[in-house]
Design a protein around this motif. Structure first.
Motif, PDB file in Angstrom:
ATOM      1  N   ASN A  30       0.829  -1.208   0.000  1.00 48.36           N
ATOM      2  CA  ASN A  30       0.000   0.000   0.000  1.00 48.36           C
ATOM      3  C   ASN A  30       0.864   1.260   0.000  1.00 48.36           C
ATOM      4  N   TYR A  31       1.931   1.243   0.823  1.00 47.40           N
ATOM      5  CA  TYR A  31       2.837   2.391   0.858  1.00 47.40           C
ATOM      6  C   TYR A  31       3.498   2.596  -0.501  1.00 47.40           C
ATOM      7  N   SER A  32       3.986   1.515  -1.090  1.00 43.80           N
ATOM      8  CA  SER A  32       4.675   1.627  -2.380  1.00 43.80           C
ATOM      9  C   SER A  32       3.755   2.210  -3.447  1.00 43.80           C
ATOM     10  N   ARG A  33       2.521   1.712  -3.518  1.00 45.06           N
ATOM     11  CA  ARG A  33       1.579   2.248  -4.512  1.00 45.06           C
ATOM     12  C   ARG A  33       1.212   3.695  -4.197  1.00 45.06           C
ATOM     13  N   PHE A  34       1.124   4.032  -2.916  1.00 45.90           N
ATOM     14  CA  PHE A  34       0.836   5.406  -2.514  1.00 45.90           C
ATOM     15  C   PHE A  34       1.912   6.354  -3.038  1.00 45.90           C
ATOM     16  N   VAL A  35       3.172   6.004  -2.817  1.00 48.48           N
ATOM     17  CA  VAL A  35       4.281   6.859  -3.270  1.00 48.48           C
ATOM     18  C   VAL A  35       4.262   7.013  -4.781  1.00 48.48           C
ATOM     19  N   CYS A  54      -3.261   8.211   3.391  1.00 48.19           N
ATOM     20  CA  CYS A  54      -4.140   7.079   3.091  1.00 48.19           C
ATOM     21  C   CYS A  54      -4.877   7.371   1.789  1.00 48.19           C
ATOM     22  N   ASP A  55      -5.449   6.354   1.256  1.00 49.01           N
ATOM     23  CA  ASP A  55      -6.184   6.463  -0.006  1.00 49.01           C
ATOM     24  C   ASP A  55      -7.291   7.516   0.141  1.00 49.01           C
ATOM     25  N   PRO A  56      -7.362   8.488  -0.778  1.00 49.70           N
ATOM     26  CA  PRO A  56      -8.405   9.522  -0.683  1.00 49.70           C
ATOM     27  C   PRO A  56      -9.821   8.964  -0.627  1.00 49.70           C
ATOM     28  N   GLY A  59       0.740   3.351  11.624  1.00 49.89           N
ATOM     29  CA  GLY A  59      -0.629   3.036  12.024  1.00 49.89           C
ATOM     30  C   GLY A  59      -1.670   3.601  11.086  1.00 49.89           C
ATOM     31  N   ILE A  60      -1.591   3.200   9.818  1.00 45.75           N
ATOM     32  CA  ILE A  60      -2.484   3.726   8.784  1.00 45.75           C
ATOM     33  C   ILE A  60      -3.968   3.562   9.119  1.00 45.75           C
ATOM     34  N   PRO A  61      -4.422   2.429   9.717  1.00 45.20           N
ATOM     35  CA  PRO A  61      -5.859   2.326  10.006  1.00 45.20           C
ATOM     36  C   PRO A  61      -6.386   3.456  10.890  1.00 45.20           C
ATOM     37  N   MET A  62      -5.567   3.980  11.803  1.00 45.63           N
ATOM     38  CA  MET A  62      -6.008   5.126  12.601  1.00 45.63           C
ATOM     39  C   MET A  62      -6.269   6.328  11.700  1.00 45.63           C
ATOM     40  N   LEU A  63      -5.364   6.565  10.746  1.00 49.08           N
ATOM     41  CA  LEU A  63      -5.544   7.688   9.823  1.00 49.08           C
ATOM     42  C   LEU A  63      -6.746   7.468   8.921  1.00 49.08           C
ATOM     43  N   GLU A  64      -6.953   6.246   8.462  1.00 49.77           N
ATOM     44  CA  GLU A  64      -8.130   5.959   7.638  1.00 49.77           C
ATOM     45  C   GLU A  64      -9.411   6.264   8.407  1.00 49.77           C
ATOM     46  N   GLY A  88      -6.882   4.432  20.124  1.00 47.55           N
ATOM     47  CA  GLY A  88      -5.635   3.724  19.894  1.00 47.55           C
ATOM     48  C   GLY A  88      -4.963   3.399  21.203  1.00 47.55           C
ATOM     49  N   CYS A  89      -3.771   2.825  21.122  1.00 45.69           N
ATOM     50  CA  CYS A  89      -3.004   2.484  22.319  1.00 45.69           C
ATOM     51  C   CYS A  89      -1.722   3.299  22.384  1.00 45.69           C
ATOM     52  N   THR A  90      -1.277   3.557  23.577  1.00 45.56           N
ATOM     53  CA  THR A  90      -0.028   4.266  23.804  1.00 45.56           C
ATOM     54  C   THR A  90       1.146   3.305  23.628  1.00 45.56           C
ATOM     55  N   GLY A  91       2.348   3.882  23.524  1.00 42.90           N
ATOM     56  CA  GLY A  91       3.535   3.045  23.537  1.00 42.90           C
ATOM     57  C   GLY A  91       4.357   3.084  22.270  1.00 42.90           C
ATOM     58  N   SER A  92       3.782   3.554  21.146  1.00 45.88           N
ATOM     59  CA  SER A  92       4.601   3.655  19.942  1.00 45.88           C
ATOM     60  C   SER A  92       4.267   4.957  19.215  1.00 45.88           C
ATOM     61  N   CYS A  93       3.549   4.872  18.102  1.00 48.32           N
ATOM     62  CA  CYS A  93       3.396   6.047  17.243  1.00 48.32           C
ATOM     63  C   CYS A  93       1.951   6.374  16.892  1.00 48.32           C
ATOM     64  N   LEU A  94       0.984   5.702  17.506  1.00 49.05           N
ATOM     65  CA  LEU A  94      -0.400   5.873  17.046  1.00 49.05           C
ATOM     66  C   LEU A  94      -0.906   7.289  17.249  1.00 49.05           C
ATOM     67  N   GLU A  95      -0.329   8.009  18.221  1.00 45.98           N
ATOM     68  CA  GLU A  95      -0.728   9.407  18.410  1.00 45.98           C
ATOM     69  C   GLU A  95      -0.379  10.252  17.189  1.00 45.98           C
ATOM     70  N   GLU A  96       0.670   9.877  16.466  1.00 55.72           N
ATOM     71  CA  GLU A  96       1.039  10.609  15.252  1.00 55.72           C
ATOM     72  C   GLU A  96       0.016  10.391  14.148  1.00 55.72           C
ATOM     73  N   ALA A  97      -0.544   9.185  14.078  1.00 60.11           N
ATOM     74  CA  ALA A  97      -1.519   8.870  13.031  1.00 60.11           C
ATOM     75  C   ALA A  97      -2.913   9.360  13.388  1.00 60.11           C
ATOM     76  N   GLY A  98      -3.293   9.249  14.665  1.00 62.21           N
ATOM     77  CA  GLY A  98      -4.651   9.565  15.076  1.00 62.21           C
ATOM     78  C   GLY A  98      -4.869  10.976  15.568  1.00 62.21           C
ATOM     79  N   GLY A  99      -3.781  11.688  15.872  1.00 59.92           N
ATOM     80  CA  GLY A  99      -3.895  13.076  16.291  1.00 59.92           C
ATOM     81  C   GLY A  99      -4.295  13.249  17.738  1.00 59.92           C
ATOM     82  N   PRO A 100      -4.296  14.488  18.220  1.00 62.83           N
ATOM     83  CA  PRO A 100      -4.512  14.767  19.646  1.00 62.83           C
ATOM     84  C   PRO A 100      -5.940  14.584  20.126  1.00 62.83           C
ATOM     85  N   ASP A 101      -6.897  14.453  19.213  1.00 60.16           N
ATOM     86  CA  ASP A 101      -8.290  14.369  19.641  1.00 60.16           C
ATOM     87  C   ASP A 101      -8.853  12.960  19.603  1.00 60.16           C
ATOM     88  N   SER A 102      -8.016  11.982  19.261  1.00 60.09           N
ATOM     89  CA  SER A 102      -8.413  10.588  19.445  1.00 60.09           C
ATOM     90  C   SER A 102      -8.144  10.203  20.895  1.00 60.09           C
TER      91      SER A 102
END
Length: 381
Positions: free
Chosen positions: A19-24, A178-180, A297-302, A312-326
């Motif tokens: 998915n990433y490769s096709r996105f780029v 993510c895919d528009p 964590g693309i599903p959070m962004l989708e 989401g869960c804490t501990g890695s990067c999901l806050e970057e994908a889901g933003g401060p209001d998730s």
């Protein structure tokens, strides 16, 4: 500019790396069409997903040319392709999925590699020893040989620096969008068709992703059990819809659900056509992604792009994908997750606010912005 890509995953892989490769390839060819884009693919008979790139006819495709390399496709990808890259006169070669040809320095061009995650080092228990050894060799070497390293999140950048000692000024963070299609409106008759086709509950908590141990879907099952005891699950009428590849871990979840009398509350769907997936998001009441560790964590962004509140869960990067209001909870605290779901199920205003602010946050992942970020990396070298 002539830019070459390791396009094996773009051609053959349905999951994250593909998915990433096709996105780029899509955003570059749509927004920077003045460049030439060259795809190096090891098997011309295995390209089932290239057609998902709307501009695929504008992309130059290359395959092994000789009988020997067609027999030794894997070796061509990590060694033999370099002479083809030199012959074709590439200015830049971009390894889209964590690796570069081992002899890339002989390709006569500059190189970039995208590192998605180093989970196999951070959580070795999820991987076989031989896989860890191979990944570590390829990823470490790619980071050393590349002129620039792209990390898909700030979290992954820190991991690359910590594990491989790669200098911070060699690494650029370029997010994946993510895919528009997830942000587009969906006709009511399409939603109705999908709802009926899968016999979906009227209200449900959606999960999208492989059903494997690292993704931690068991936490959601345990949270349902907590809700049964503390929040009157029957009154709230919470169902979970899980869309993703089945693994042995799925059976463990099913056994737990059976032992707690919750089987009817969990609905598993495998091999859902991609065309139906946006409707699952739009039909959901809320989204949950309890993964312990991700590269981004693309599903959070989708989910937030589709306009549904996300947990989401804490501990890695999901806050970057889901933003401060998730909402974010501990990956080991089923009571905290149960409380978060109960809040969303009973507070219409909260769901609306989270949906609105999530969509606003998702705008920073537009194709145009991410394409500019990629081109800036290329111009640095």
């Amino acid at each position: 500019m002539k830019i070459g890509f390791d396009a094996k995953r773009a051609a053959q892989n349905r999951t994250g790396l593909g998915n990433y490769s096709r996105f780029v390839l899509r955003i570059l060819s749509q927004h920077e069409p003045q460049n030439e884009y060259h795809l190096y693919i090891p098997n011309e008979r295995r390209t089932p997903f290239l057609g998902e790139i709307p501009t695929v006819e504008q992309l130059h495709r290359h395959f092994p040319l000789t009988w020997m390399w067609r027999k030794l496709r894997s070796l061509w990808r990590v060694w033999g392709v370099t002479s083809d890259i030199r012959r074709d006169g590439m200015d830049i070669f971009h390894g889209l999925s964590n690796e570069l040809p081992l002899n890339i320095r002989h390709a006569g061009c500059r190189s970039v590699v995208t590192i998605h995650d180093l989970i196999f080092l951070h959580c070795p228990e999820y991987y076989h020893l031989i896989d860890r050894k191979i990944y570590n060799y390829k990823f470490r070497r790619a980071c050393r040989m590349a002129d620039r390293v792209i990390a898909v999140s700030e979290y992954t950048k820190r991991e690359i620096m910590d594990y491989y000692g790669t200098p911070a000024d060699k690494i650029d963070v370029v997010y994946q969008g993510c895919d528009p299609v997830f942000g587009r409106e969906i006709a009511s008759d399409t939603l109705g068709r999908v709802h009926k086709k899968y016999d979906l509950p009227q209200r449900f908590l959606l999960y999208v992703g492989s059903i494997e141990e690292r993704k931690n879907l068991m936490l959601v099952a345990k949270a349902l059990d907590v809700m049964k005891e503390r929040y009157s699950l029957e009154r709230l009428d919470v169902h979970v819809v899980a869309v993703g590849r089945r693994t042995g871990y799925t059976r463990r979840i099913e056994e737990y659900l059976s032992s707690t009398g919750l089987t009817s509350r969990f609905h598993f769907f495998h091999n859902v056509p991609y065309a139906d997936l946006p409707s699952f998001y739009r039909l959901a009441t809320a989204f949950v992604y309890p993964s312990r560790i991700e590269g981004f964590g693309i599903p959070m962004l989708e989910a937030i792009t589709a306009g549904i509140p996300a947990i989401g869960c804490t501990g890695s990067c999901l806050e970057e994908a889901g933003g401060p209001d998730s909402i974010y909870v501990s990956p080991d605290d089923s009571r905290e997750l149960a409380a978060a779901v109960e809040r969303l199920w009973t507070d219409d205003g909260l769901r609306r606010r989270m949906a609105e602010r999530g969509r606003e946050y998702a705008r920073r992942f537009s194709d145009e912005k991410l394409c500019r970020d990629l081109m800036e990396v290329y111009r640095k070298i």
